[in-house]
Design an enzyme around this catalytic site. Structure first.
Site: not given
Length: 576
Positions: A165, A468, A516, A525
């Site tokens: 992120d 992710h 997945d 992640e």
């Protein structure tokens, strides 16, 4: 006949005596003629003096104890000399003519995975990227970091993004740099043998050069002590660059002092950081950081802190049997600190006044190693063989790789100390048992699991296609997307357009199941801290020949002066 006697008086030489000697000589000659002669002796007697000399010269060579025919002797000598010349000529040709050596054996799967795992850190770099970064779809980012913040107003460009992120967290970042540095200190020769030493040192420097306060911290003993540990460990890695190493030590001293003076957690309840990386205590960082400060400086005051009985108690050294005892993470450094200080006891044994706590840490390390073995039922294992150090919770792989690293490293410590194993109660186990455990966890992660899938992106034939991760999810097509503009790519079910090579995803659930799905970060992640543990575990178990021992026994002690252990004080006087 008379002559002078040198002892005095006259010396008479009698002719009669001479006649007697001649008679005796003729008697001896007759005796010799009566003896049986061999063929050679008869030929010498029958030939005249000239003939004897000629025949000896032509036919025989007397070597003292052996008489040889001259032709045979000369042929033998010539043959030996000829063979010597021929062998020498052949050897000269062998040396001069270039020849191909057999190719080295292909690297094992752990070495192959290690190359990829290090590339994940390249993908996580923030700031201006070097030209040789090697990740084509990544570019410069956050080039004005800190400058646009009115509370900071100074450049905070650089460092690593924590996960997918694009956020930087100093707490896990510092721990990641400590882990990478620890792996280099122990296995420098391995990294060098596979051509990755310069790469990993560059990654460590990228992290240690950065400092970023996310929020102002007035009482953050855990964060400051972990950052001190990172800088101290890195100073050992860069000890050959004295100026930079000294700079790291200076920063580490200031941070550790700050942490000791300002008692408190960096993530108080309700804070933003508590949501993502909550710290449960700072006592373990005091032990962990103190150990690294001692190794970096050789200053006994740091060892005194790390081995203080009260410090060990607060850090949880006596909590064996608690659910999380022995679980080494970015939050709880005690298991790693105990292994690190057991190393000190195994190789230097500083004795009093540190021996009591060092022995405790050593014993507890043995207990932790026992707890990793399935037969002791300290932790559950999935049917596929993955240890559940977080008791069936999500993101289990980061804990498994840390345990694999400690087990493999401790086995190397024992072997380097000429100790074949350790005890779990009355039972003795060899170091190979620890390596078998470490390999089993890494094998699971690399594909030996019920789903036959690798959990390291880019490794093997089957691996997660939808990690992710913001950067890997957005197409590299020249179009700039804002923060909100990237969300549409998060929701798509298509595979990521960019392969995040080397990223270890969060992992399966407690039933060996895995989805997945990009939106479910508990499965897909990757994180900086998890990959640091993966790198450390892989280098420790990889089969890379480097010498007698896998570890470097001495570099970590380079700053410590010669030890002359102080004997314990005498007992107090007896009182009636």
């Amino acid at each position: 006949m008379f002559g002078r006697d040198p002892w005095g008086g006259s010396l008479e030489i009698s002719n009669a005596d001479s006649a007697t000697d001649d008679d005796r000589s003729r008697d001896l000659d007759r005796a010799a003629l009566m003896r049986q002669l061999d063929e050679t002796q008869q030929s010498w007697l029958l030939a005249g003096p000239g003939d004897q000399a000629g025949k000896k010269k032509k036919k025989y060579v007397d070597l003292g104890c052996v008489v040889l025919d001259r032709k045979i002797f000369m042929w033998t000598v010539g043959t030996i000399l000829g063979l010597g010349v021929f062998i020498g000529f052949v050897m000269m040709i062998v040396k001069l003519v270039p020849h191909k050596r057999p190719p080295p054996p292909p690297p094992d799967q752990y070495t192959q995975a290690l190359h990829k795992a290090l590339m994940f850190f390249n993908a996580q770099r923030s700031g201006p990227l070097p030209k040789h970064n090697g990740v084509s779809w990544r570019g410069n980012s956050c080039m004005k970091d800190g400058l646009s913040d009115s509370t900071v107003r100074r450049s905070l460009v650089g460092g690593f993004y924590d996960a997918g992120d694009a956020i930087k967290f100093n707490y896990p970042m510092a721990w990641s740099m400590t882990m990478l540095s620890w792996s280099v200190i122990e296995y420098k020769a391995k990294y060098e043998a596979i051509g990755e030493l310069d790469h990993i040192k560059e990654l460590i420097k990228w992290g240690t050069d950065y400092k970023r306060p996310v929020t102002e911290c007035h009482s953050c003993s855990d964060l400051a002590s972990e950052m001190a540990a990172a800088l101290a460990a890195a100073s050992i890695v860069f000890k050959d660059s004295k100026t930079y190493s000294d700079k790291l030590v200076k920063g580490a001293k200031a941070l550790y002092k700050f942490g000791r003076l300002t008692r408190g957690r960096y993530s108080p309840n309700g804070s933003d950081q508590a949501i993502f990386y909550n710290s449960t205590s700072y006592w373990d960082e005091f032990v962990w950081g103190g150990a690294w400060m001692y190794f970096a400086t050789g200053n006994n005051s740091y060892l005194t802190i790390a081995t203080a009985p009260g410090m060990a108690k607060h850090a949880g050294a006596y909590w064996f049997g608690s659910p999380n005892y022995g679980v080494f993470t970015w939050d709880d450094k005690l298991p790693g600190a105990q292994v690190l200080l057991s190393r000190l006891r195994l190789f230097l044994s500083p004795g009093y006044p540190y021996e009591e706590i060092l022995r405790t840490f050593h014993n507890q390390t043995d207990n932790v190693m026992c707890s990793y073995l399935p037969l002791f039922n300290s932790f559950n294992f999935t049917k596929g063989g993955l240890i559940q150090l977080n008791h069936g919770g999500p993101q289990p792989l980061q804990y498994a790789v840390n345990a694999a690293f400690l087990a493999s490293l401790y086995s190397d410590y024992l072997e380097a100390a000429d100790t074949p194993g350790w005890y779990c109660g009355p039972n003795f186990y060899t170091t190979e048992v620890l390596r078998k455990f470490a390999r089993s966890q890494l094998d699971y992660i690399l594909g030996k699991n019920p789903l036959k899938t690798s959990y390291v992106v880019g490794f093997g034939n089957k691996y997660p296609k939808r990690p992710h991760h913001r950067g890997a999810s957005i197409p590299h097509n020249g179009v700039k997307y804002g923060c909100k503009g990237g969300f549409k790519w998060r929701e798509t079910k298509k595979a990521n357009p960019n392969i995040l090579v080397g990223a270890m995803v969060a992992g399966p659930d407690r039933h060996d199941g895995f989805k997945d799905v990009r939106t479910n970060y508990n499965y897909t992640e990757p994180t900086l801290a998890a990959n640091a543990g993966l790198v450390a575990a892989l280098i420790s178990i990889a089969d890379i020949p480097t010498g007698r021992y896998s570890i470097d026994k001495n570099t970590i002690f380079s700053a410590i002066p010669p030890m002359f252990p102080t004997p314990p004080p005498p007992p107090s006087a007896w009182k009636p």
